[in-house]
Design an enzyme around this catalytic site. Structure first.
Site, PDB file in Angstrom:
ATOM      1  N   SER A  74      -0.053   7.073  14.443  1.00 57.66           N
ATOM      2  CA  SER A  74      -0.567   8.439  14.479  1.00 57.66           C
ATOM      3  C   SER A  74       0.528   9.451  14.183  1.00 57.66           C
ATOM      4  CB  SER A  74      -1.154   8.732  15.857  1.00 57.66           C
ATOM      5  OG  SER A  74      -1.586  10.066  15.899  1.00 57.66           O
TER       6      SER A  74
ATOM      7  N   GLU B  58      -8.370  13.623  20.592  1.00 54.17           N
ATOM      8  CA  GLU B  58      -7.972  14.685  19.651  1.00 54.17           C
ATOM      9  C   GLU B  58      -9.196  15.544  19.292  1.00 54.17           C
ATOM     10  OE1 GLU B  58      -5.744  13.095  16.246  1.00 54.17           O
ATOM     11  OE2 GLU B  58      -6.949  14.387  14.966  1.00 54.17           O
TER      12      GLU B  58
ATOM     13  N   LYS C 176      -5.712   3.634  19.623  1.00 56.35           N
ATOM     14  CA  LYS C 176      -5.622   4.661  18.570  1.00 56.35           C
ATOM     15  C   LYS C 176      -6.971   5.379  18.422  1.00 56.35           C
ATOM     16  CE  LYS C 176      -4.378   7.100  14.987  1.00 56.35           C
ATOM     17  NZ  LYS C 176      -4.765   6.906  13.659  1.00 56.35           N
TER      18      LYS C 176
ATOM     19  N   HIS D  97      -7.257   7.735  21.207  1.00 60.45           N
ATOM     20  CA  HIS D  97      -6.379   8.872  20.880  1.00 60.45           C
ATOM     21  C   HIS D  97      -7.111   9.846  19.945  1.00 60.45           C
ATOM     22  CE1 HIS D  97      -3.912  10.788  17.795  1.00 60.45           C
ATOM     23  NE2 HIS D  97      -3.016  10.992  18.722  1.00 60.45           N
ATOM     24  N   ASN D  98      -7.720   9.300  18.910  1.00 63.27           N
ATOM     25  CA  ASN D  98      -8.404  10.174  17.941  1.00 63.27           C
ATOM     26  C   ASN D  98      -9.601  10.876  18.581  1.00 63.27           C
ATOM     27  OD1 ASN D  98      -6.576   9.098  16.183  1.00 63.27           O
ATOM     28  ND2 ASN D  98      -8.035   8.724  14.548  1.00 63.27           N
TER      29      ASN D  98
ATOM     30  N   GLY E  92       0.841  -1.209   0.000  1.00 68.30           N
ATOM     31  CA  GLY E  92       0.000   0.000   0.000  1.00 68.30           C
ATOM     32  C   GLY E  92       0.861   1.238   0.000  1.00 68.30           C
TER      33      GLY E  92
ATOM     34  N   VAL F 153      -3.213  -0.055   3.490  1.00 66.04           N
ATOM     35  CA  VAL F 153      -4.212   0.278   2.469  1.00 66.04           C
ATOM     36  C   VAL F 153      -5.421   0.896   3.160  1.00 66.04           C
ATOM     37  CG1 VAL F 153      -3.393  -1.575   0.967  1.00 66.04           C
ATOM     38  CG2 VAL F 153      -5.362  -1.984   2.462  1.00 66.04           C
TER      39      VAL F 153
ATOM     40  N   ALA G 163      -8.689   1.540   5.028  1.00 61.68           N
ATOM     41  CA  ALA G 163      -9.285   0.680   6.058  1.00 61.68           C
ATOM     42  C   ALA G 163     -10.594   0.066   5.559  1.00 61.68           C
ATOM     43  CB  ALA G 163      -9.543   1.502   7.314  1.00 61.68           C
TER      44      ALA G 163
ATOM     45  N   ALA H  33       0.344   4.469  -0.786  1.00 57.98           N
ATOM     46  CA  ALA H  33      -0.175   5.847  -0.777  1.00 57.98           C
ATOM     47  C   ALA H  33       0.722   6.618   0.196  1.00 57.98           C
ATOM     48  CB  ALA H  33      -1.641   5.852  -0.368  1.00 57.98           C
TER      49      ALA H  33
ATOM     50  N   ASN I 211      -6.206   2.778   9.808  1.00 59.76           N
ATOM     51  CA  ASN I 211      -7.174   3.187  10.834  1.00 59.76           C
ATOM     52  C   ASN I 211      -8.334   2.199  10.856  1.00 59.76           C
ATOM     53  OD1 ASN I 211      -6.165   5.401  12.097  1.00 59.76           O
ATOM     54  ND2 ASN I 211      -7.137   6.884  10.733  1.00 59.76           N
TER      55      ASN I 211
ATOM     56  N   ARG J 151     -39.410   5.218  36.844  1.00 59.42           N
ATOM     57  CA  ARG J 151     -39.380   3.966  36.066  1.00 59.42           C
ATOM     58  C   ARG J 151     -40.239   2.894  36.738  1.00 59.42           C
ATOM     59  NH1 ARG J 151     -34.373   1.587  35.779  1.00 59.42           N
ATOM     60  NH2 ARG J 151     -34.790   0.628  33.775  1.00 59.42           N
TER      61      ARG J 151
END
Ligand code: NBP
Length: 489
Positions: A139, A203, A196, A199-200, A10, A85, A87, A12, A113, A460
């Protein structure tokens, strides 16, 4: 002949930069991309890259392959191959193509990701096939991939010794001697991808908090972009020092190259969201933990995206009339800083609560202090503050909530008066502060031994006979009342 230390599939932007990073650290890398032209252009173009991007000699360590068969054959055993590649389905497609070419014990690493349930599934499937799978969070964007990302690997623990050297060599480094890698083993199955995701999510929360601080300072005190630059510059020399405060400081200095004035004032106020913040909020609901800041940060983006509707609403709905800030400007800037710090602390506290709940759910053993260290460098949420979080977990690895740590308890006590002043002002002026408010509400809820859920339970039980527990009886002992019959008025 099997010559390469690792292979990467991959090519990219993330894949290419990770390959360069690996080669720059002396590893020999085989590369493959579905579109072979990309492989040829990447490998062919290496000799022409500027020297600051590729060190002398690096191109010789990178070799391109046009078929996965040749690529796999070129790897030293146990074979280590990293997939970078898109996700989702593409990761499964690549794994399925690789499987028949591999031998038991070979190691497949997914560095994209990926959604953590997919990583759990792939880990289980590949174990059955005798292969070892690692799902790792990476990251730091393209620059991090090239110069040192934060790397959060999880999956088949037996695979870790075989990738540790490479991952720790290419990761960001922190510490007084710049030699502590922001990469360590996180846990089984999807634990790395989960960390991760958290983490995001954090962020998202950090970014929205900074945006709310910007709105409050701009609308309350009328600060110019120059003044905002100064404020963020000063904040970056305090406990708020972080990558996000630093880039915010710089953003206020950029002029509009297509017209006059500052670029920040020309940017359309709508934000998108790619999914990881949403995933975290969705899973918080599944786990039943209050990750309110991050969820509000996701909603804030959703509301920002409703631009046309907001513009129409602005002409119909009015806020408070003639409300004006009359306090001390310097003190208020300090108040906003304190409010930002306290809110950020609540966000990280919530993030760790969710991590611990997920670890319990999936049987992962997470080292919270190490996770703070992984985020200390290379990634978007890197900050001085994470060093204090690591210290808190080092002192007490079983810390239930960061807010209960002595250092943070003292910090939040100090910040509290400022935090409340800022929110009172924002409410009086009609300024939206969803994440600042969510933070204070979490703090005020968490620190109360008694909440109004007693009334909720009564309601309730009234309409649905859901039963309730009593303060004066054992937990788990359930009671029901015929509320209609027992009414006394
Ligand atoms: P992209 O996410 O844009 O994916 C493009 C790569 O996927 C190309 O190499 C493409 O090959 C390959 N690919 C696709 Br699409 N479908 C495929 C298939 N069915 N079989 C084989 N290969 C396939 O790349 P990226 O932006 O470098 O990101 C890679 C991963 O890293 C993603 O999971 C991303 O979310 C994650 N990530 C990205 C960043 C960032 O800043 N960009 C940061 C952190 C993490 P082709 O050339 O033949 O089309």
């Amino acid at each position: 002949m099997a010559t390469h230390d690792i292979g990467l599939i991959g090519l990219a932007v993330m894949g290419q930069n990770l390959v360069l990073n690996m080669a720059n650290h002396g590893f020999s890398v085989a590369v493959y991309n579905r579109t072979t032209q990309t492989t040829d252009e990447f490998v062919g173009g290496l000799k022409n890259e500027p020297q600051d991007k590729v060190w002398a000699g690096t191109p010789d360590r990178i070799q391109g392959y046009h078929t996965l068969e040749e690529f796999v054959k070129s790897l030293k055993r146990p074979r280590r191959m990293m997939i970078m590649v898109k996700a989702g389905a593409p990761v499964d497609a690549v794994i399925e193509q690789l499987k028949p070419l591999l031998e038991p014990g070979d190691i497949i690493i997914d560095g994209g990701n990926s959604y953590f349930p997919d990583t759990n599934r792939r880990d289980a499937d590949l174990r059955k096939a005798g292969l070892r799978f690692i799902g790792t969070g990476v990251s730091g964007g393209e620059e991090g991939a090239l110069k040192g990302p934060s790397i959060m690997p999880g999956g088949h623990h037996d695979a870790w010794p075989f990738v540790k050297d490479i991952f720790q060599a290419i990761s960001a480094k922190v510490g007084p001697n710049n030699d502590i890698p922001c990469c360590d083993w996180v846990g089984d199955a999807g634990a790395g991808q989960y960390v991760k995701m958290v983490h995001n999510g954090i962020e998202y929360g950090d970014m929205q908090l900074i945006c709310e601080a910007y709105l409050i300072l701009k609308e309350t005190l009328g600060l110019t972009n120059n003044e905002l630059h100064q404020v963020f510059k000063e904040w970056n020399e305090t406990e708020l020092e972080s990558y996000l405060i630093e880039i915010t400081r710089d953003i206020f200095t950029v002029k509009d190259s297509l017209g006059s004035g500052d670029l920040i004032d020309k940017i359309l106020d709508t934000a998108g969201q790619k999914g990881t913040g949403k995933w975290m909020s969705q899973h918080a609901l599944d786990l039943g933990v209050p990750t309110t800041l991050i969820t509000e940060a996701v909603y804030a983006r959703c509301l920002s995206a409703q631009k046309d509707e907001r513009v129409r609403a602005e002409t119909v709905l009015a806020g408070p009339k003639d409300a004006k800030f009359t306090g001390d400007k310097k003190q208020f800037i300090e108040d906003v800083k304190q409010a930002l710090y306290a809110s950020k602390l609540c966000s990280y506290a919530q993030g760790y609560v969710q991590l611990n709940a997920a670890a319990k759910e999936f049987g992962w053993k997470l080292n919270n202090g190490n996770i703070a260290l992984l985020w200390r460098g290379g990634c978007i949420i890197r900050s001085r503050f994470l060093g204090d979080i690591k210290a808190a977990f080092d002192k007490n690895p079983d810390l239930e909530n960061l807010l209960l740590d002595d250092f943070f308890k003292a910090a939040i006590e100090k910040a509290q008066p400022s935090w409340r002043r800022v929110l009172s002002t924002a409410i009086q002026l009609g300024l939206p502060t969803p994440v600042f408010s969510a933070a204070l509400n979490y703090f005020d809820g968490y620190r109360r031994g008694r909440l109004p859920a007693n009334l909720l339970q009564a309601q309730r039980d009234y309409f649905g006979a859901h039963t309730y527990e009593r303060l004066d009886k054992n937990r788990g002992e359930m009671f029901h009342t015929d509320w209609i019959r027992e009414r006394t008025l």
